[in-house]
Design an enzyme around this catalytic site. Structure first.
Site, PDB file in Angstrom:
ATOM      1  N   GLU A  65       0.587  -1.055   0.020  1.00  0.00           N
ATOM      2  CA  GLU A  65       0.063   0.029   0.053  1.00  0.00           C
ATOM      3  C   GLU A  65       0.741   1.318   0.101  1.00  0.00           C
ATOM      4  O   GLU A  65       0.880   2.031   1.104  1.00  0.00           O
ATOM      5  CB  GLU A  65      -0.669   0.296   1.036  1.00  0.00           C
ATOM      6  CG  GLU A  65      -1.670  -0.830   0.939  1.00  0.00           C
ATOM      7  CD  GLU A  65      -3.135  -0.704   1.902  1.00  0.00           C
ATOM      8  OE1 GLU A  65      -3.141  -0.476   3.398  1.00  0.00           O
ATOM      9  OE2 GLU A  65      -4.103  -2.170   1.670  1.00  0.00           O
ATOM     10  N   GLU A  98      -6.878  -8.118  -0.534  1.00  0.00           N
ATOM     11  CA  GLU A  98      -6.644  -8.229   0.715  1.00  0.00           C
ATOM     12  C   GLU A  98      -7.932  -7.444   0.856  1.00  0.00           C
ATOM     13  O   GLU A  98      -8.562  -7.054   0.648  1.00  0.00           O
ATOM     14  CB  GLU A  98      -5.939  -7.331   1.725  1.00  0.00           C
ATOM     15  CG  GLU A  98      -5.192  -7.361   1.392  1.00  0.00           C
ATOM     16  CD  GLU A  98      -4.592  -5.896   2.394  1.00  0.00           C
ATOM     17  OE1 GLU A  98      -4.573  -5.544   3.362  1.00  0.00           O
ATOM     18  OE2 GLU A  98      -3.250  -6.060   2.982  1.00  0.00           O
TER      19      GLU A  98
HETATM   20  C1  GAL Z   1      -4.398  -2.712   5.009  1.00  0.00           C
HETATM   21  C2  GAL Z   1      -2.644  -3.561   4.963  1.00  0.00           C
HETATM   22  C3  GAL Z   1      -2.791  -4.238   5.948  1.00  0.00           C
HETATM   23  C4  GAL Z   1      -3.689  -4.537   7.143  1.00  0.00           C
HETATM   24  C5  GAL Z   1      -4.920  -3.785   7.335  1.00  0.00           C
HETATM   25  C6  GAL Z   1      -5.767  -4.038   8.634  1.00  0.00           C
HETATM   26  O1  GAL Z   1      -4.071  -1.567   4.969  1.00  0.00           O
HETATM   27  O2  GAL Z   1      -2.456  -3.936   3.656  1.00  0.00           O
HETATM   28  O3  GAL Z   1      -1.331  -5.033   6.253  1.00  0.00           O
HETATM   29  O4  GAL Z   1      -3.137  -3.918   8.115  1.00  0.00           O
HETATM   30  O5  GAL Z   1      -5.027  -3.138   6.635  1.00  0.00           O
HETATM   31  O6  GAL Z   1      -5.944  -2.941   9.440  1.00  0.00           O
END
Ligand code: GAL
Length: 662
Positions: free
Chosen positions: A142, A294
């Site tokens: 990110e 994700e």
């Molecule tokens: C995303 C990140 C993950 C995790 C998730 C929940 O933005 O890429 O590593 O932190 O948020 O907080």
């Protein structure tokens, strides 16, 4: 089709890894993402690499038929890095360095950090290039933070400006530094804008461009190494949807495909329009399908957490992305962590490591995705309607919102208003760059296209002249590419295509409780309420579709429509409170452009079409907790049940359907 989870073997005893891999296999998973925060376990001290644990984890996963995407681990530096090279830590506006211990805290211009990043990337690439089940790479994690105000960034900024403008005279002209006597006599005098509300808008806009470029350059160095050492692997990055601190088009350019992280907020159940807009924006970055890297698997939060997604809710969130161009999906995260900041970011497995209801729902999705894979393969969204999604306008409107701001970003709020109406009408959109070719589209929607360089304005006018339908709105065309106001009457070079001129405008004060009553006529019937802002539009050749009731606004139009050449230019000079306003407007725009949705979805049901030559798949997603009935074309087959589609289809709460159309 890839389906899987973000997995952190380094968080759990080695004895557990086999159980995890087995549970993944049983769920139908075939992909994990690994190691994006594992730098210290891969290089515990400078130049000493320890890959054996990851080899072992990959081996266990491989024996269960699971492939892996490896993250280059540069989003969290080991403690030894900051001890040895304190200058790699980003500097805050106030001049002190960021405190190590969270993540994303490096300076992207730091030579030491860039070298360390290249070294760990190369070491990993060389070690894992032969590992059979490694299929690709995710750069960093990110990209987008933090802004850094150190001397190295300032010098890089000055050098970047020198390349951009050539001479200081040119820079002084471009930024209008005659104002407040801010003329620069030396490149070294140029400062970093640490107060965007006060510094020169041209300086601020270029700083956003520069910061984006710094990130793109950092990623490019990793991509170069990965391509050289592992040409057989794909390279992607996990983008953040409508996060807009970087020019995502540029960041995506070096990659094979875009991945993105979809985090629905589990607040009160609501139609997630934003996740569809974000999906289309992500598909637009490379004009190709994407992967979900994700996907929230449960209630999320760092300190407090939200509600638990209800049965069926996770599944329909997946189908929403599939419908908009996802070619696979990875859940964040596999097992809920017992340690660290994300103990409450819930995964498919609980803290206790037991598969939960959410695991079973994920397994159901995986099974269905595998069954759909052959039908879905090679299909993508092909839209007749495009929306211009422009990072420069987003940045410039952040620097000077003009009115408001509304909902955090005037650009996003504007884009979302038109987007939602298209969603409710059952029409797909492509998100495009202002410099893209418009000719493939029947309709171009340009919300708040605030930064409008002349070539883009001419291309839009030409699009209308040749038969296109353009819908644009307030604040469009105010600025040129260097963030100076154009010295023309608004809407500048779009004046003829839109058939209007705007000599005055205003922000409507927030304490004006009634707003300005807007009365629609003819093709835009209804009574609406203007809020936040209005242009005082003088129609020249355009028809008036809506006007104002207040005495001082009576001479002016609120919405206009203009025939120009073979096409039509619509202009909306205000923000209306009622979604019905946008529904009526979009209905008229679509009618003009002869764009017809495949179905007219009932409220709360989303319709999206993916297609390939000779194949069209209609996705229907019920975002509500009520049963919905949709009128669908007969003669197709609903692929999840195998039943023929006979003109009417019932969707249970959070139900989904995928109809292969005749
Ligand atoms: C995303 C990140 C993950 C995790 C998730 C929940 O933005 O890429 O590593 O932190 O948020 O907080």
């Amino acid at each position: 089709m890839y389906v899987g989870a973000d997995y952190y073997p380094e968080h759990w005893p080695q004895a557990r890894w086999k159980t995890d891999a087995k549970l993944m296999r049983e769920a139908g998973f075939n992909l994990v993402r690994l190691a994006e925060f594992a730098w210290v376990f891969l290089e515990p001290e400078e130049g000493r690499f320890t890959f054996d644990w990851l080899d072992e984890a990959l081996d266990i996963l491989g024996r269960n038929g699971i492939s892996a995407v490896l993250g280059t681990p540069t989003a969290v530096m080991p403690a030894w890095v900051k001890e040895k090279y304190p200058e790699v830590m980003a500097t805050r506006k106030e001049g002190h360095r960021v405190n190590w211990g969270i993540r994303k805290n490096n300076c992207f211009s730091s030579g030491a950090y860039r070298l360390l990043s290249e070294r760990i990337t190369r070491a990993m690439a060389e070690h894992f290039r032969q590992t059979a089940n490694v299929v690709g790479w995710q750069t960093d994690n990110e990209f987008g933070h933090p802004y850094c105000y150190c001397d190295s960034c300032r010098r890089e900024f000055q050098a970047w400006l020198r390349r951009r403008y050539g001479t200081l005279d040119e820079l002084n002209r471009a930024w209008g530094t005659h104002f407040w006597g801010h003329r620069y006599g030396e490149w070294a005098e140029i400062v970093l804008p640490d107060d965007e509300g006060g510094h020169n808008p041209g300086l601020c806009l270029d700083w956003h461009r520069f910061y984006s470029w710094l990130n793109v350059r950092f990623q490019a160095a990793q991509v170069r190494i990965l391509r050289e050492v592992c040409p057989q692997h794909f390279v992607t990055h996990n983008f953040m949807g409508t996060f807009s601190e970087l020019d995502y088009y540029d960041l995506a350019a070096d990659l094979d495909f875009v991945s993105w992280d979809n985090y629905p907020v589990w607040g009160a159940p609501a139609v997630p329009y934003g996740a569809s807009l974000a999906a289309d924006a992500m598909r637009g970055l490379k004009k190709r399908n994407f992967l979900i890297m994700e996907q929230t698997a449960g209630p999320g939060g760092w300190g407090t957490f939200g509600r638990n997604p209800r049965p069926g809710e996770l599944r329909k969130v997946c189908y929403q992305q599939l419908a908009h161009g996802a070619d696979g999906q990875v859940w964040f995260r596999w097992r809920t962590c017992t340690a660290g900041r994300e103990q409450y970011w819930h995964g498919l497995l609980g803290h206790d490591g037991r598969p939960l209801r959410r695991y079973r729902e994920a397994a159901q999705v995986a099974g269905e995705y595998h069954r759909l894979a052959a039908a879905v393969e090679g299909t993508t969204v092909k839209a007749d309607v495009a929306m211009i999604y422009d990072y420069e306008s987003i940045w410039a409107l952040r620097i000077q919102p003009g009115y408001g701001p509304v909902g955090g970003s005037n650009f996003h709020a504007a884009a979302q208003r038109y987007y939602d109406a298209c969603f409710r009408a059952g029409v797909n959109l492509d998100m495009i760059r202002p410099t893209d070719d418009f000719t493939a589209y029947s309709v171009v929607i340009a919300p708040h296209l605030y930064v409008l360089p002349d070539p883009v304005a001419r291309a839009l006018a030409d699009f209308v002249a040749k038969g296109g339908v353009l819908l644009t709105d307030c604040r469009t065309g105010v600025k040129d590419g260097t963030n100076l106001c154009h010295d023309r009457t608004l809407p500048g070079l779009l004046g003829d295509a839109l058939g209007i001129s705007i000599e005055e405008y205003e922000a409507i004060p927030g304490d004006d409780k009634d707003g300005y009553a807007v009365i629609g006529q003819d093709d835009l019937p209804g009574a609406f309420t203007a809020r936040h802002y209005c242009d005082w539009i003088t129609p020249r050749k355009a028809e008036v579709l809506a006007g104002y009731e207040r005495w001082h606004m009576k001479p002016y139009a609120a919405v206009t429509r203009n025939r120009f050449g073979k096409g039509t230019g619509y202009y909306v000079g205000t923000l209306c409170e009622e979604p019905a306003f946008y529904d009526a407007l979009i209905a008229d725009v679509l009618k003009r452009a002869a764009v017809k949705p495949v179905v007219a979805p009932p409220a709360g049901v989303e319709a999206s079409v993916r297609q390939a030559r000779g194949r069209r798949l209609l996705f229907l997603i019920n975002h509500t907790e009520e049963t919905k009935t949709v009128t669908v074309p007969a003669g197709g087959v609903e692929l999840l049940t195998g039943r023929p589609s006979r003109g009417s289809l019932t969707l249970e709460r959070y139900g989904v359907a995928v109809i292969k159309l005749k």
